[in-house]
Every structure is written in C-alpha cells, then in structure tokens.
Design a protein around this motif. Structure first.
Motif, PDB file in Angstrom:
ATOM      1  N   VAL A 170       0.847  -1.204   0.000  1.00  0.00           N
ATOM      2  CA  VAL A 170       0.000   0.000   0.000  1.00  0.00           C
ATOM      3  C   VAL A 170       0.881   1.251   0.000  1.00  0.00           C
ATOM      4  O   VAL A 170       0.647   2.197  -0.759  1.00  0.00           O
ATOM      5  N   ALA A 171       1.916   1.255   0.843  1.00  0.00           N
ATOM      6  CA  ALA A 171       2.824   2.415   0.920  1.00  0.00           C
ATOM      7  C   ALA A 171       3.506   2.642  -0.432  1.00  0.00           C
ATOM      8  O   ALA A 171       3.591   3.783  -0.913  1.00  0.00           O
ATOM      9  N   ALA A 172       3.959   1.560  -1.063  1.00  0.00           N
ATOM     10  CA  ALA A 172       4.657   1.694  -2.358  1.00  0.00           C
ATOM     11  C   ALA A 172       3.691   2.206  -3.423  1.00  0.00           C
ATOM     12  O   ALA A 172       4.043   3.079  -4.232  1.00  0.00           O
ATOM     13  N   GLY A 173       2.470   1.681  -3.437  1.00  0.00           N
ATOM     14  CA  GLY A 173       1.469   2.094  -4.432  1.00  0.00           C
ATOM     15  C   GLY A 173       1.099   3.561  -4.243  1.00  0.00           C
ATOM     16  O   GLY A 173       0.990   4.319  -5.216  1.00  0.00           O
ATOM     17  N   HIS A 174       0.955   3.959  -2.990  1.00  0.00           N
ATOM     18  CA  HIS A 174       0.585   5.353  -2.710  1.00  0.00           C
ATOM     19  C   HIS A 174       1.712   6.298  -3.161  1.00  0.00           C
ATOM     20  O   HIS A 174       1.464   7.310  -3.820  1.00  0.00           O
ATOM     21  N   ALA A 175       2.940   5.935  -2.808  1.00  0.00           N
ATOM     22  CA  ALA A 175       4.089   6.775  -3.204  1.00  0.00           C
ATOM     23  C   ALA A 175       4.154   6.898  -4.723  1.00  0.00           C
ATOM     24  O   ALA A 175       4.344   7.993  -5.267  1.00  0.00           O
ATOM     25  N   ALA A 176       3.958   5.760  -5.414  1.00  0.00           N
ATOM     26  CA  ALA A 176       4.044   5.788  -6.885  1.00  0.00           C
ATOM     27  C   ALA A 176       2.951   6.682  -7.465  1.00  0.00           C
ATOM     28  O   ALA A 176       3.207   7.482  -8.382  1.00  0.00           O
ATOM     29  N   ASP A 177       1.728   6.593  -6.936  1.00  0.00           N
ATOM     30  CA  ASP A 177       0.626   7.407  -7.460  1.00  0.00           C
ATOM     31  C   ASP A 177       0.914   8.895  -7.284  1.00  0.00           C
ATOM     32  O   ASP A 177       0.754   9.684  -8.210  1.00  0.00           O
ATOM     33  N   VAL A 178       1.354   9.254  -6.073  1.00  0.00           N
ATOM     34  CA  VAL A 178       1.598  10.682  -5.785  1.00  0.00           C
ATOM     35  C   VAL A 178       2.742  11.194  -6.660  1.00  0.00           C
ATOM     36  O   VAL A 178       2.660  12.275  -7.256  1.00  0.00           O
ATOM     37  N   GLU A 179       3.808  10.414  -6.759  1.00  0.00           N
ATOM     38  CA  GLU A 179       4.996  10.896  -7.484  1.00  0.00           C
ATOM     39  C   GLU A 179       4.724  11.004  -8.984  1.00  0.00           C
ATOM     40  O   GLU A 179       5.114  11.978  -9.622  1.00  0.00           O
ATOM     41  N   ARG A 180       4.047   9.990  -9.529  1.00  0.00           N
ATOM     42  CA  ARG A 180       3.775  10.027 -10.980  1.00  0.00           C
ATOM     43  C   ARG A 180       2.947  11.244 -11.379  1.00  0.00           C
ATOM     44  O   ARG A 180       3.086  11.770 -12.475  1.00  0.00           O
ATOM     45  N   ALA A 181       2.078  11.687 -10.461  1.00  0.00           N
ATOM     46  CA  ALA A 181       1.202  12.826 -10.776  1.00  0.00           C
ATOM     47  C   ALA A 181       1.913  14.165 -10.597  1.00  0.00           C
ATOM     48  O   ALA A 181       1.334  15.206 -10.869  1.00  0.00           O
ATOM     49  N   ASP A 182       3.148  14.147 -10.164  1.00  0.00           N
ATOM     50  CA  ASP A 182       3.854  15.389  -9.816  1.00  0.00           C
ATOM     51  C   ASP A 182       4.889  15.726 -10.900  1.00  0.00           C
ATOM     52  O   ASP A 182       5.897  15.020 -11.050  1.00  0.00           O
ATOM     53  N   PRO A 183       4.664  16.815 -11.658  1.00  0.00           N
ATOM     54  CA  PRO A 183       5.620  17.159 -12.725  1.00  0.00           C
ATOM     55  C   PRO A 183       7.032  17.400 -12.184  1.00  0.00           C
ATOM     56  O   PRO A 183       8.016  17.120 -12.884  1.00  0.00           O
ATOM     57  N   ALA A 184       7.146  17.893 -10.942  1.00  0.00           N
ATOM     58  CA  ALA A 184       8.484  18.168 -10.387  1.00  0.00           C
ATOM     59  C   ALA A 184       9.229  16.847 -10.153  1.00  0.00           C
ATOM     60  O   ALA A 184      10.443  16.750 -10.373  1.00  0.00           O
ATOM     61  N   TYR A 185       8.495  15.812  -9.726  1.00  0.00           N
ATOM     62  CA  TYR A 185       9.104  14.482  -9.556  1.00  0.00           C
ATOM     63  C   TYR A 185       9.586  13.967 -10.910  1.00  0.00           C
ATOM     64  O   TYR A 185      10.712  13.483 -11.049  1.00  0.00           O
ATOM     65  N   ARG A 186       8.707  14.103 -11.918  1.00  0.00           N
ATOM     66  CA  ARG A 186       9.089  13.602 -13.246  1.00  0.00           C
ATOM     67  C   ARG A 186      10.307  14.361 -13.777  1.00  0.00           C
ATOM     68  O   ARG A 186      11.146  13.800 -14.481  1.00  0.00           O
ATOM     69  N   ALA A 187      10.428  15.623 -13.383  1.00  0.00           N
ATOM     70  CA  ALA A 187      11.599  16.410 -13.811  1.00  0.00           C
ATOM     71  C   ALA A 187      12.882  15.873 -13.150  1.00  0.00           C
ATOM     72  O   ALA A 187      13.933  15.779 -13.789  1.00  0.00           O
ATOM     73  N   ASP A 188      12.788  15.491 -11.856  1.00  0.00           N
ATOM     74  CA  ASP A 188      13.958  14.885 -11.182  1.00  0.00           C
ATOM     75  C   ASP A 188      14.382  13.610 -11.909  1.00  0.00           C
ATOM     76  O   ASP A 188      15.562  13.370 -12.168  1.00  0.00           O
ATOM     77  N   LEU A 189      13.366  12.777 -12.250  1.00  0.00           N
ATOM     78  CA  LEU A 189      13.684  11.516 -12.949  1.00  0.00           C
ATOM     79  C   LEU A 189      14.321  11.813 -14.304  1.00  0.00           C
ATOM     80  O   LEU A 189      15.343  11.217 -14.663  1.00  0.00           O
ATOM     81  N   ALA A 190      13.715  12.752 -15.041  1.00  0.00           N
ATOM     82  CA  ALA A 190      14.213  13.053 -16.393  1.00  0.00           C
ATOM     83  C   ALA A 190      15.658  13.549 -16.330  1.00  0.00           C
ATOM     84  O   ALA A 190      16.468  13.268 -17.210  1.00  0.00           O
ATOM     85  N   ALA A 191      15.991  14.261 -15.247  1.00  0.00           N
ATOM     86  CA  ALA A 191      17.340  14.819 -15.135  1.00  0.00           C
ATOM     87  C   ALA A 191      18.384  13.746 -14.826  1.00  0.00           C
ATOM     88  O   ALA A 191      19.562  13.912 -15.149  1.00  0.00           O
ATOM     89  N   TRP A 192      17.956  12.652 -14.203  1.00  0.00           N
ATOM     90  CA  TRP A 192      18.951  11.699 -13.702  1.00  0.00           C
ATOM     91  C   TRP A 192      18.846  10.298 -14.295  1.00  0.00           C
ATOM     92  O   TRP A 192      19.686   9.445 -13.994  1.00  0.00           O
ATOM     93  N   VAL A 193      17.805  10.015 -15.115  1.00  0.00           N
ATOM     94  CA  VAL A 193      17.716   8.681 -15.737  1.00  0.00           C
ATOM     95  C   VAL A 193      18.100   8.836 -17.204  1.00  0.00           C
ATOM     96  O   VAL A 193      17.372   9.429 -17.997  1.00  0.00           O
ATOM     97  N   HIS A 194      19.267   8.369 -17.554  1.00  0.00           N
ATOM     98  CA  HIS A 194      19.766   8.548 -18.922  1.00  0.00           C
ATOM     99  C   HIS A 194      20.957   7.622 -19.147  1.00  0.00           C
ATOM    100  O   HIS A 194      21.577   7.152 -18.197  1.00  0.00           O
TER     101      HIS A 194
END
Ligand SMILES: Cc1cc2nc3c(=O)[nH]c(=O)nc-3n(C[C@H](O)[C@H](O)[C@H](O)COP(=O)(O)O)c2cc1C
Length: 335
Positions: A170-194
């Motif tokens: 439940v904790a993992a699913g909740h974290a994933a839902d909140v983070e995926r919906a957050d453009p700032a989170y996606r920006a962190d991922l985009a900056a460091w996954v390459h």
C-alpha cells in the motif's frame, strides 16, 4: 574513472586514506547522484554533502542525500578496516558547517579482520539488482547477519514479516501514485535517468527493469504507471524476496547519516553472502507513505529506507552504473 596522480610527497597515510576514499566512490546513491565531495588533507579525510546534487522534488530536506553520503562513509570505513588502518570518525563536527558530514582521522595500524576483507571485496561487486529474484528462500542466518551489521553501524533493521507485506505494498502504491502525478518528480527523474552522458552519474536505463507484476512494485524509472497487476499477471516476480527497513530512533541529520552507514553494512553483508539487493526509497519520500510504513512495522522509530533482498536470478551481477571521475569527487591536499 580518471586516475589520481600521487607525487613523491604523498605520505603513506595520505595514500591509505585516498585508496579507501576511491573505493567509497562505488557506493550506491539516490538516482546515482553521488552527492558527496571528499577532501584528504594529511591524516584526515573530510566528507561533505554536495548540495548541487540534491534532488529538489524527491528530497527537499536532503534526507536521502545525507543518507547516500552515510553509505559512502561506511564504504570508506570498510576499506580502511580491510587495509588495517584505524580511524577516529567524528560525525557532523561543526555546527557552523552542516554540510561537513564527517571527518576521519588516521590513528595508526590495526589488525585486519576477515569480515572487513569480505566486505571490502563486496564493494566492487555490489550492484542494485532490480531483476526478479529466484523463487528460493533467503537463508535466515544471512538475514540475522544483516540485522547485526545494521545494529553495529548505528541503526536497526526491521525484517518485514508476511503479515506486514500488504501495508508495504500500500505504501509503495501510494508513493508511486503521488509521485507520478507530480511534474516536479518527473523532472527529477528526467534529469537523472539517462544513458551515460559523460558526467558519470545517473541511472542508465539498462539497469532498470520493465514494469512487471511484483510482490512489492519497484520504482518506475520511466515515471509511467505499471501495466501489470498481481491479480491478473500470469507470474508475479519476487515472491520469495525479503524486504527490510532501516529504522532510526530519531529523524535528525545525524540519524540519516547513521541510516546510510547501516544501509551500506546491510548491502555489503548481503553481497558477501551471495545475495542480491536493491534499495527502495519511494516509500519514504512521500510523508503519508512513510507514515503507513512506520505504522506497518510497529509504530516505532523512523523508517529511513527499504531494502529488497533475494537470491539472484542469474550468475552475473548485472549491468554497472557509471561513476563520476575520481578527480571530480576527491580533492587531495598533500603534506
Ligand atoms: C538513498 C538511496 C535511495 C535509492 N532509492 C532507490 C529506489 O527507490 N529504487 C531503486 O530501484 N533504486 C534505488 N536506489 C539505488 C540507486 O539507484 C543506485 O544505487 C544507483 O543508481 C547506483 O547504482 P548501483 O547501486 O548499481 O551502483 C537508491 C539508493 C540509495 C543510496
């Protein structure tokens, strides 16, 4: 990794500290940011947090940055122990300089222990292995040794029991839902996954795994939803994985550093036992998910990070992540 040149003036102590710090550059870190800076001066090695590598959305208070530096600190201590070098370690020595996380001062030679040598070898072969684990139980004595190692490093290791797994999901699913919906989170991922761009940092896509059904879902490095459900997937991976939570008594920078040292002790002990691991921090990045996790494991202490532990599916250790050039992460002042 660019070589560091010693001059004739480099003392034996300076060399010992340098080779331990070079070994510590293999430490795992949040999104492979490697948020540390080392300075070696005479008989001292100083570890500083490198704020330029802090993740603004994922880690606004620098908790996981400090924890990553704690992992590097423990790696250096292991390498020094294996070299028979004794050190005094002072954590957070200067209140006016909070980014100076630790100072190691050489105190003389000490007997080498077999365990230090085993853990030193583990530094070079450890990887975050996100591939599904075999359907083989993790041996209980190995888990006991990991728990003891975390305790010796200044934190606790809570082994998630079957009754607690649902709350972890439940904790993992909740974290994933909140983070995926957050453009700032996606920006962190985009900056460091390459793929390696020459910086020697970041998570290469080759080290990640497609989103399949898992007992506990792992982080999606694409920022997209998982398309597999444990309810309709033909196969659920990680059925025999164990999940362990590094827990600290308080939640201060001193505790985050200790959690990192304990994480290192757990990962290296597991690697030395022939087991595979991958850290999972999504559950502690979102306040509500961290609280769910805390309640799930008995409402005691502060969950710092989760470790996924299992029997590796293949003989090889998996693809390697890059590292910054040593000359970029380590400054050596001779004399
Ligand atoms: C504090 C911290 C948090 C991490 N969080 C995650 C995570 O949530 N999911 C994951 O798959 N790996 C996670 N990792 C693993 C890093 O991505 C990994 O250490 C880094 O990419 C370098 O790769 P390596 O461990 O194979 O050397 C974490 C590592 C640390 C130290």
């Amino acid at each position: 990794m660019a070589a560091i040149q010693f001059t004739d003036r480099g003392s034996a102590v300076n060399r010992t500290l340098t080779s331990a710090v070079l070994a510590a550059l293999d430490a795992p870190s949040m999104l492979n940011t490697q948020p540390w800076q080392w300075r070696i001066a005479g008989d001292r090695a100083e570890l500083r947090a490198d704020r330029r590598r802090q993740l603004p959305a994922l880690d606004p208070d620098g908790r996981l940055m400090t924890l990553s530096c704690g992992v590097a600190l423990h790696h250096a201590r292991v390498a020094l122990g294996a070299a028979g070098a004794g050190v005094d370690v002072t954590h957070l020595p200067d209140a006016d300089e909070p980014d100076l996380l630790a100072v190691l001062r050489y105190t003389g030679s000490v007997p080498k222990t077999g365990n230090a040598e085993r853990l030193r070898r583990a530094i070079s072969v450890r990887r975050s292995d996100r591939r599904p684990f075999l359907d083989v139980a993790v041996p209980a004595p190995a888990l006991d040794r990991m728990r003891a190692a975390a305790e010796a490093a200044g934190a606790h290791l809570h082994l998630v029991n079957p009754a607690e797994v649902t709350a972890v999901v439940v904790a993992a699913g909740h974290a994933a839902d909140v983070e995926r919906a957050d453009p700032a989170y996606r920006a962190d991922l985009a900056a460091w996954v390459h793929t390696d761009d020459g910086s020697g940092t970041g998570v290469p896509p080759a080290t990640t795994e497609p989103n399949g059904a898992r007992t506990v879902p792992i982080r999606s490095f694409t920022g997209r939803d998982t398309d597999a459900s444990v309810y309709d997937a033909p196969e659920v991976a990680d059925r025999f994985a164990r999940y362990a939570v590094v827990v600290t008594d308080h939640d201060t920078p001193r505790d985050w550093l200790a959690a990192g040292e304990a994480l290192s002790a757990v990962l290296l002990t597991a690697t030395a036992e022939g087991l595979a691991t991958s850290p999972m921090s999504d559950m502690v990045e979102i306040v509500a998910a961290r609280e769910t996790l805390r309640r799930a494991i008995g409402n005691v202490g502060h969950p710092a990070i989760v470790v996924r532990i299992g029997v590796p599916g293949r003989g090889d250790t998996g693809p390697r992540s890059p590292r910054r050039a040593a000359s970029d992460a380590v400054e050596i002042v001779e004399g």
